[in-house]
Design a protein around this motif. Structure first.
Motif, PDB file in Angstrom:
ATOM      1  N   LYS A  55       0.830  -1.204   0.000  1.00  0.00           N
ATOM      2  CA  LYS A  55       0.000   0.000   0.000  1.00  0.00           C
ATOM      3  C   LYS A  55       0.867   1.257   0.000  1.00  0.00           C
ATOM      4  N   PHE A  56       0.470   2.213  -0.858  1.00  0.00           N
ATOM      5  CA  PHE A  56       1.168   3.491  -0.969  1.00  0.00           C
ATOM      6  C   PHE A  56       0.197   4.635  -0.688  1.00  0.00           C
ATOM      7  N   GLN A  57       0.746   5.843  -0.606  1.00  0.00           N
ATOM      8  CA  GLN A  57      -0.049   7.058  -0.449  1.00  0.00           C
ATOM      9  C   GLN A  57       0.227   7.971  -1.640  1.00  0.00           C
ATOM     10  N   VAL A  58      -0.831   8.426  -2.285  1.00  0.00           N
ATOM     11  CA  VAL A  58      -0.699   9.315  -3.444  1.00  0.00           C
ATOM     12  C   VAL A  58      -0.797  10.756  -2.950  1.00  0.00           C
ATOM     13  N   ILE A  59       0.336  11.415  -2.947  1.00  0.00           N
ATOM     14  CA  ILE A  59       0.450  12.720  -2.304  1.00  0.00           C
ATOM     15  C   ILE A  59       0.351  13.872  -3.306  1.00  0.00           C
ATOM     16  N   PHE A  60      -0.585  14.773  -3.036  1.00  0.00           N
ATOM     17  CA  PHE A  60      -0.626  16.099  -3.651  1.00  0.00           C
ATOM     18  C   PHE A  60      -0.875  17.062  -2.487  1.00  0.00           C
ATOM     19  N   ALA A  61       0.127  17.855  -2.176  1.00  0.00           N
ATOM     20  CA  ALA A  61       0.135  18.616  -0.926  1.00  0.00           C
ATOM     21  C   ALA A  61      -1.118  19.457  -0.733  1.00  0.00           C
ATOM     22  N   GLU A  62      -1.555  20.143  -1.807  1.00  0.00           N
ATOM     23  CA  GLU A  62      -2.683  21.069  -1.649  1.00  0.00           C
ATOM     24  C   GLU A  62      -3.988  20.343  -1.368  1.00  0.00           C
ATOM     25  N   GLU A  63      -4.028  19.022  -1.531  1.00  0.00           N
ATOM     26  CA  GLU A  63      -5.231  18.251  -1.214  1.00  0.00           C
ATOM     27  C   GLU A  63      -5.265  17.820   0.247  1.00  0.00           C
ATOM     28  N   ILE A  64      -4.184  18.055   0.966  1.00  0.00           N
ATOM     29  CA  ILE A  64      -4.088  17.507   2.310  1.00  0.00           C
ATOM     30  C   ILE A  64      -4.149  18.586   3.386  1.00  0.00           C
ATOM     31  N   LEU A  65      -3.359  19.615   3.259  1.00  0.00           N
ATOM     32  CA  LEU A  65      -3.330  20.653   4.295  1.00  0.00           C
ATOM     33  C   LEU A  65      -2.890  21.980   3.696  1.00  0.00           C
ATOM     34  N   PRO A  66      -3.172  23.095   4.376  1.00  0.00           N
ATOM     35  CA  PRO A  66      -2.770  24.401   3.853  1.00  0.00           C
ATOM     36  C   PRO A  66      -1.254  24.590   3.960  1.00  0.00           C
ATOM     37  N   PRO A  67      -0.666  25.373   3.060  1.00  0.00           N
ATOM     38  CA  PRO A  67       0.764  25.679   3.190  1.00  0.00           C
ATOM     39  C   PRO A  67       1.087  26.333   4.530  1.00  0.00           C
ATOM     40  N   GLU A  68       0.105  27.041   5.083  1.00  0.00           N
ATOM     41  CA  GLU A  68       0.318  27.776   6.333  1.00  0.00           C
ATOM     42  C   GLU A  68       0.269  26.873   7.571  1.00  0.00           C
ATOM     43  N   ALA A  69       0.065  25.572   7.377  1.00  0.00           N
ATOM     44  CA  ALA A  69      -0.007  24.654   8.524  1.00  0.00           C
ATOM     45  C   ALA A  69       1.307  24.599   9.289  1.00  0.00           C
ATOM     46  N   GLY A  70       2.396  24.953   8.630  1.00  0.00           N
ATOM     47  CA  GLY A  70       3.694  25.014   9.310  1.00  0.00           C
ATOM     48  C   GLY A  70       4.259  23.647   9.624  1.00  0.00           C
ATOM     49  N   SER A  71       5.077  23.585  10.659  1.00  0.00           N
ATOM     50  CA  SER A  71       5.722  22.330  11.035  1.00  0.00           C
ATOM     51  C   SER A  71       4.758  21.452  11.826  1.00  0.00           C
ATOM     52  N   VAL A  72       4.831  20.159  11.545  1.00  0.00           N
ATOM     53  CA  VAL A  72       3.991  19.162  12.208  1.00  0.00           C
ATOM     54  C   VAL A  72       4.907  18.175  12.914  1.00  0.00           C
ATOM     55  N   GLN A  73       4.570  17.845  14.152  1.00  0.00           N
ATOM     56  CA  GLN A  73       5.393  16.931  14.932  1.00  0.00           C
ATOM     57  C   GLN A  73       5.145  15.498  14.478  1.00  0.00           C
ATOM     58  N   LEU A  74       6.165  14.851  13.941  1.00  0.00           N
ATOM     59  CA  LEU A  74       6.092  13.467  13.494  1.00  0.00           C
ATOM     60  C   LEU A  74       7.125  12.649  14.266  1.00  0.00           C
ATOM     61  N   PRO A  75       7.135  11.316  14.085  1.00  0.00           N
ATOM     62  CA  PRO A  75       8.063  10.485  14.867  1.00  0.00           C
ATOM     63  C   PRO A  75       9.517  10.912  14.774  1.00  0.00           C
ATOM     64  N   GLY A  76       9.924  11.468  13.637  1.00  0.00           N
ATOM     65  CA  GLY A  76      11.311  11.887  13.473  1.00  0.00           C
ATOM     66  C   GLY A  76      11.581  13.313  13.894  1.00  0.00           C
ATOM     67  N   GLY A  77      10.558  14.003  14.428  1.00  0.00           N
ATOM     68  CA  GLY A  77      10.712  15.393  14.841  1.00  0.00           C
ATOM     69  C   GLY A  77       9.768  16.307  14.089  1.00  0.00           C
ATOM     70  N   ALA A  78       9.924  17.619  14.271  1.00  0.00           N
ATOM     71  CA  ALA A  78       9.068  18.604  13.598  1.00  0.00           C
ATOM     72  C   ALA A  78       9.410  18.656  12.119  1.00  0.00           C
ATOM     73  N   VAL A  79       8.369  18.614  11.264  1.00  0.00           N
ATOM     74  CA  VAL A  79       8.548  18.545   9.817  1.00  0.00           C
ATOM     75  C   VAL A  79       7.693  19.615   9.144  1.00  0.00           C
ATOM     76  N   PRO A  80       8.271  20.419   8.231  1.00  0.00           N
ATOM     77  CA  PRO A  80       7.445  21.345   7.433  1.00  0.00           C
ATOM     78  C   PRO A  80       6.643  20.525   6.412  1.00  0.00           C
ATOM     79  N   LEU A  81       5.489  20.048   6.838  1.00  0.00           N
ATOM     80  CA  LEU A  81       4.829  18.962   6.132  1.00  0.00           C
ATOM     81  C   LEU A  81       4.381  19.322   4.716  1.00  0.00           C
ATOM     82  N   PHE A  82       3.860  20.527   4.513  1.00  0.00           N
ATOM     83  CA  PHE A  82       3.429  20.900   3.168  1.00  0.00           C
ATOM     84  C   PHE A  82       4.619  20.857   2.209  1.00  0.00           C
ATOM     85  N   LYS A  83       5.744  21.401   2.627  1.00  0.00           N
ATOM     86  CA  LYS A  83       6.949  21.404   1.796  1.00  0.00           C
ATOM     87  C   LYS A  83       7.406  19.977   1.487  1.00  0.00           C
TER      88      LYS A  83
END
Length: 393
Positions: A55-83
């Motif tokens: 199973k894979f994930q088909v990523i298009f950033a603008e379909e998931i979150l706003p660019p202004e969402a900023g960094s998101v805390q993930l297992p590896g640390g804070a990530v600028p997720l939209f970027k």
């Protein structure tokens, strides 16, 4: 020609009744990091380990979150997720090649779309079924679009309440245009990375199956190779999904909580070993569960083994509470919107909020919001609330 579709993706009781062990879905997600060769390696590792589905994930950033969402805390640390999501966008031919590789290695290909572009890409390459991630359980436009295809759906139910699941199933049933009942499987899940073992509440698998009369399983984000998968299997899980990586330090978004190939192979063996007899369908005999607990307790201790079972009441886990209505979808501004703007699908989108923005109007009410004028100006990406709209006349 290889075709496992009938065996794996119908999700009717009759089809899954004859399986002697759960379907194992290897969640490769975005661990390919946009590299096709790495994707092939992941598929090969999943196949060698004993998975049934890649199973894979088909990523298009603008379909998931706003660019202004900023960094998101993930297992590896804070990530600028939209970027990061933008860097993971790939064309249809990329996923077509992954699908071809999966089928050639005896795996079914499954992928998660997050919006219209992802859906259209997967329709172009052809898929047998759809997977909905937990945060998209309230993305009603997407649910309706997928249900209209008539293809089976797997719905993860993390960061949700029982009424959210019931609403999603109602949306799917109302949109389904085929004969009979839409084929849907439900996956119990904790939207927490890693998911704490003692909050797993695995008896919820049985609860979902009984309440909604659907095959149920688990999407497991815990770090342990054996404990949660073994107990889920003993409880009669029809599907077990778990992340796989080539290396925990490979740099993928989910790699820190994924199993490496050796761990994944052990997990596959474990879920087969502890699967209950299928003579009683999905109702795992209590004696089988008791014997499984006894056996696991000798290695891991009774308290640790019994804690993940929980009480079976579907509710938000402690580790999920802060994510509710933030990991989920709500109405957000596309760009800056001044006072008096007429809200529409062109300037308001149903996106994940995350923790640097405020949640907006729930997707179920989106059509009531569209066509209304803004009483307040809305900064780019911010959630649009009812108090931000002029009162309806």
């Amino acid at each position: 020609m290889y075709n496992r579709t009938k065996d794996v993706f119908l999700f009717g009781f009759a089809e899954l009744y004859h399986r002697q062990a759960p379907i194992v879905v290897a969640e490769l997600g975005t661990s390919h990091q946009g590299d096709l060769m790495r994707g092939f390696e992941l598929i090969d590792a999943a196949s060698d380990a004993g998975a049934h589905v890649a199973k894979f994930q088909v990523i298009f950033a603008e379909e998931i979150l706003p660019p202004e969402a900023g960094s998101v805390q993930l297992p590896g640390g804070a990530v600028p997720l939209f970027k990061v999501f933008k860097s993971l966008e790939r064309p249809a031919k990329f996923y077509a090649a992954l699908k071809e590789r999966a089928l050639s290695r005896g795996l079914e290909f499954l992928a998660t779309p997050f919006g219209k572009k992802g859906f259209e890409l997967l329709e172009e390459i052809g898929v047998a079924a759809w997977k909905i991630a937990s945060p998209e359980l309230n993305h009603e436009d997407l649910l309706e679009t997928l249900a209209r295809t008539g293809k089976p759906l797997i719905l993860s139910t993390g960061v949700s309440k029982i009424e959210d699941i019931r609403r999603a199933l109602e949306i799917v049933e109302n949109a389904f245009r085929g004969e009979g009942q839409q084929s849907v499987a439900l996956l119990h899940c904790l939207t927490s990375y890693p998911a704490p073992e003692n909050q797993a509440n695995l008896r919820t698998i049985q609860t979902l199956r009984k309440i909604f009369n659907r095959p149920a399983g688990i999407s497991d984000h815990s770090r342990h190779t054996v404990l949660i998968p073994a107990l889920a299997s003993a409880l009669g899980a029809a599907i077990i999904e778990k992340h796989i990586t080539l290396s925990h330090g490979a740099g993928g978004l989910d790699d820190p909580i994924a199993l490496n190939p050796e761990e994944f192979a052990r997990m596959c063996a474990v879920v087969t070993r502890y699967a209950p007899p299928r003579e009683q369908g999905f109702e795992a005999p209590e004696l089988h569960l008791v014997s499984t607990i006894e056996e696991l307790a000798r290695e891991y201790g009774r308290e640790r083994v019994e804690a993940p079972l929980g009480n079976g009441m579907k509710c938000l886990a402690r580790s999920e509470i802060a994510n509710y209505r933030r990991s989920n979808r709500s109405l957000h501004a596309i760009g800056a919107l001044p006072v008096g703007t007429v809200l529409s699908e062109k300037n308001g989108a149903i996106l994940r909020t995350e923790h640097n923005l405020r949640p907006g109007i729930e997707p179920r009410y989106r059509r009531r919001a569209y066509g209304r004028r803004l009483a307040n100006s809305i900064p780019p990406g911010e959630g649009i609330r009812w108090e931000d709209l002029e009162q309806a006349k």
